[in-house]
Enzyme design. Structure first.
Site, PDB file in Angstrom:
ATOM      1  N   HIS A 145      77.464  17.317  22.760  1.00  0.00           N
ATOM      2  CA  HIS A 145      76.149  16.723  22.545  1.00  0.00           C
ATOM      3  C   HIS A 145      76.089  15.259  22.949  1.00  0.00           C
ATOM      4  O   HIS A 145      75.072  14.802  23.463  1.00  0.00           O
ATOM      5  CB  HIS A 145      75.774  16.890  21.074  1.00  0.00           C
ATOM      6  CG  HIS A 145      74.386  16.442  20.763  1.00  0.00           C
ATOM      7  ND1 HIS A 145      73.271  17.135  21.193  1.00  0.00           N
ATOM      8  CD2 HIS A 145      73.922  15.369  20.086  1.00  0.00           C
ATOM      9  CE1 HIS A 145      72.181  16.504  20.780  1.00  0.00           C
ATOM     10  NE2 HIS A 145      72.545  15.428  20.111  1.00  0.00           N
TER      11      HIS A 145
ATOM     12  N   ASP B 243      69.317  14.629  23.694  1.00  0.00           N
ATOM     13  CA  ASP B 243      68.801  14.588  22.334  1.00  0.00           C
ATOM     14  C   ASP B 243      67.375  14.022  22.383  1.00  0.00           C
ATOM     15  O   ASP B 243      66.566  14.471  23.192  1.00  0.00           O
ATOM     16  CB  ASP B 243      69.729  13.786  21.419  1.00  0.00           C
ATOM     17  CG  ASP B 243      69.431  14.002  19.940  1.00  0.00           C
ATOM     18  OD1 ASP B 243      69.963  14.965  19.365  1.00  0.00           O
ATOM     19  OD2 ASP B 243      68.669  13.212  19.356  1.00  0.00           O
TER      20      ASP B 243
ATOM     21  N   TYR C 108      61.593  12.176  13.637  1.00  0.00           N
ATOM     22  CA  TYR C 108      61.431  13.624  13.469  1.00  0.00           C
ATOM     23  C   TYR C 108      60.061  13.941  12.866  1.00  0.00           C
ATOM     24  O   TYR C 108      59.422  14.930  13.238  1.00  0.00           O
ATOM     25  CB  TYR C 108      62.543  14.178  12.569  1.00  0.00           C
ATOM     26  CG  TYR C 108      63.886  14.278  13.252  1.00  0.00           C
ATOM     27  CD1 TYR C 108      64.333  15.485  13.781  1.00  0.00           C
ATOM     28  CD2 TYR C 108      64.700  13.165  13.380  1.00  0.00           C
ATOM     29  CE1 TYR C 108      65.570  15.583  14.407  1.00  0.00           C
ATOM     30  CE2 TYR C 108      65.934  13.251  14.016  1.00  0.00           C
ATOM     31  CZ  TYR C 108      66.358  14.453  14.530  1.00  0.00           C
ATOM     32  OH  TYR C 108      67.567  14.546  15.160  1.00  0.00           O
TER      33      TYR C 108
END
Length: 440
Positions: free
Chosen positions: A415, A224, A363
């Site tokens: 994930h 990630d 982000y």
């Protein structure tokens, strides 16, 4: 550093510190004489001390959490029989019931505080980290970087097996000194008060952290957000990084991106593994990016996840389809790689540290394209888990990483690999870095 609970620095025997020279700047100063005199400006020394850390949430905070869960104003039920409209009402009701009535934060807090945890200030931000030194001679220093919506909770199950391999099916030669930092804006680390904390800056901070701990050479692993941070460590500091391990690598070829964004058919001649990865990426880019688009463009708008614990939990659960399906099964009381307590340990950490919005800002800060190769030339180990956002084919990994020293296609896991499948993840870390050890 301000948190909602009490920060306890109760282990002075574990504290270490380092000192740096005080920088001195000289400037000319005109005082009316024939020439300038010299004014000496002494800049304050950076505090590079490493301070022991523990956390204790107040009873009031935990009572408030339960009250807010119980006061949740629920929406109407979704109009479909699956998760295509989002996190389902039945799952959230089960999660909320368990969270308010059976979950025990104190049990997790005790396990966490039993680990050697520290804080040090780097570039103006307090960085929290776990540092477990192996008892084995020649242990390889390893820094593990979590992602979103994860935290240090992701890696806790692999700490003991990596640091003490002989007790967990390995040999003394597989030992690691394990460092697990909380990223800025996440968990117990400070929240940046200025712009610029992107994966590149975090990588620079991690190198500074490892230097303060006495590691001039080390290895790194991440998935990630931990992937771009780890890959940037390799790009920026190739003489300090012996190698890196990735479980969500930036390895998608340019022609694949072109086909995905064009909306047409995939390129001709793809292998079965490449076709599967293409389909996974196609689904992700079309239906799996809603959370990322909001945080990339408008992270500050997410006030609700700072005010509603159930809202925060739903936002965290809706990361990717496969992880959500696993978590939904867990709250249906099926045995999976995660438990209900595992999931709520992570969500409660976000709640108590009030990092729903501050973590989302990464982000907005990021300028690196998702999944695009970043130019890593040092040794790379890749673990390809089937339920990751995409299971990278070996052909793509070989193209992206010219010095690929390990590739393995795993039978299960998604994930949150270290969290879901700690035994497989531990084996991958050991195998991936074995050839990089002295005499390997």
């Amino acid at each position: 550093m301000t948190q909602s609970g009490d920060i306890v620095t109760s282990r002075p025997d574990l504290a270490t510190s380092s000192s740096s020279a005080i920088p001195v700047e000289t400037k000319p100063m005109f005082d009316g004489s024939d020439g300038p005199t010299e004014m000496v400006i002494v800049a304050p020394a950076e505090d590079t001390s490493i301070r022991p850390f523990a956390f204790h949430a107040s009873d009031e905070e935990l009572a408030d959490l339960r009250q807010r869960i119980n006061a949740m104003r629920w929406p109407s039920m979704e109009l479909v029989a699956d998760g295509t409209q989002g996190v389902q009402l039945a799952t959230m009701r089960k999660l909320a019931d368990y969270w308010a009535n059976r979950y025990d934060w104190r049990a997790f807090e005790a396990r966490l505080n039993a680990l050697p945890m520290f804080v040090t200030n780097i570039d103006g931000v307090d960085i929290h980290f776990i540092h477990v030194k192996s008892g084995e001679v020649g242990a390889l220093p390893l820094i593990l970087t979590h992602g979103w919506p994860g935290s240090i909770v992701e890696e806790l199950k692999v700490v003991a097996p990596l640091a003490n391999p002989a007790a967990y099916g390995g040999t003394a030669a597989d030992a690691f000194d394990v460092v697990i930092p909380s990223m800025p804006g996440y968990g117990f680390s400070g929240k940046p008060t200025e712009l610029g904390w992107d994966p590149v800056r975090i990588a620079r901070a991690w190198t500074e952290l490892m230097g303060r701990l006495g590691y001039s050479k080390f290895v790194a692993s991440g998935g990630d957000w931990g992937d771009p941070v780890t890959e940037q460590l390799a790009v920026l500091f190739p003489t300090q990084l012996l190698g890196i391990h990735l479980n969500m690598p930036s390895a998608v070829p340019g022609e694949i991106f072109q086909s995905l964004h064009a909306g047409g058919p995939p390129p001709a001649g793809l292998s079965a593994d490449e076709q599967q990865a293409y389909e996974q990426l196609d689904f992700f880019f079309k239906k799996g990016l809603a959370y990322a688009q909001e945080m990339t463009n408008r992270p500050q708008t997410l006030y609700a996840i700072e005010d509603s614990p159930v809202g925060l939990a739903a936002w965290i659960l809706d990361h990717d389809a496969r992880s959500y399906e696993l978590i939904a099964r867990v709250f249906d009381e099926q045995e999976e790689g995660l438990t209900r307590d595992d999931i709520l340990d992570n969500i409660t950490l976000y709640w108590l540290t009030r990092t729903g919005v501050s973590s989302a800002r990464l982000y907005w800060e990021n300028k690196l394209p998702f999944f695009a190769p970043q130019g890593v030339t040092i040794p790379v180990a890749v673990s390809a888990f089937p339920d990751e956002l995409y299971q990278v084919p070996q052909s793509w990994a070989e193209k992206a990483f010219p010095n690929l020293v390990h590739y393995n296609r795993l039978p299960r896991g998604g994930h949150f690999a270290a969290w879901e499948q700690p035994e497989l993840f531990t084996q991958e870390i050991r195998s991936g870095f074995r050839s990089l050890r002295d005499g390997g």
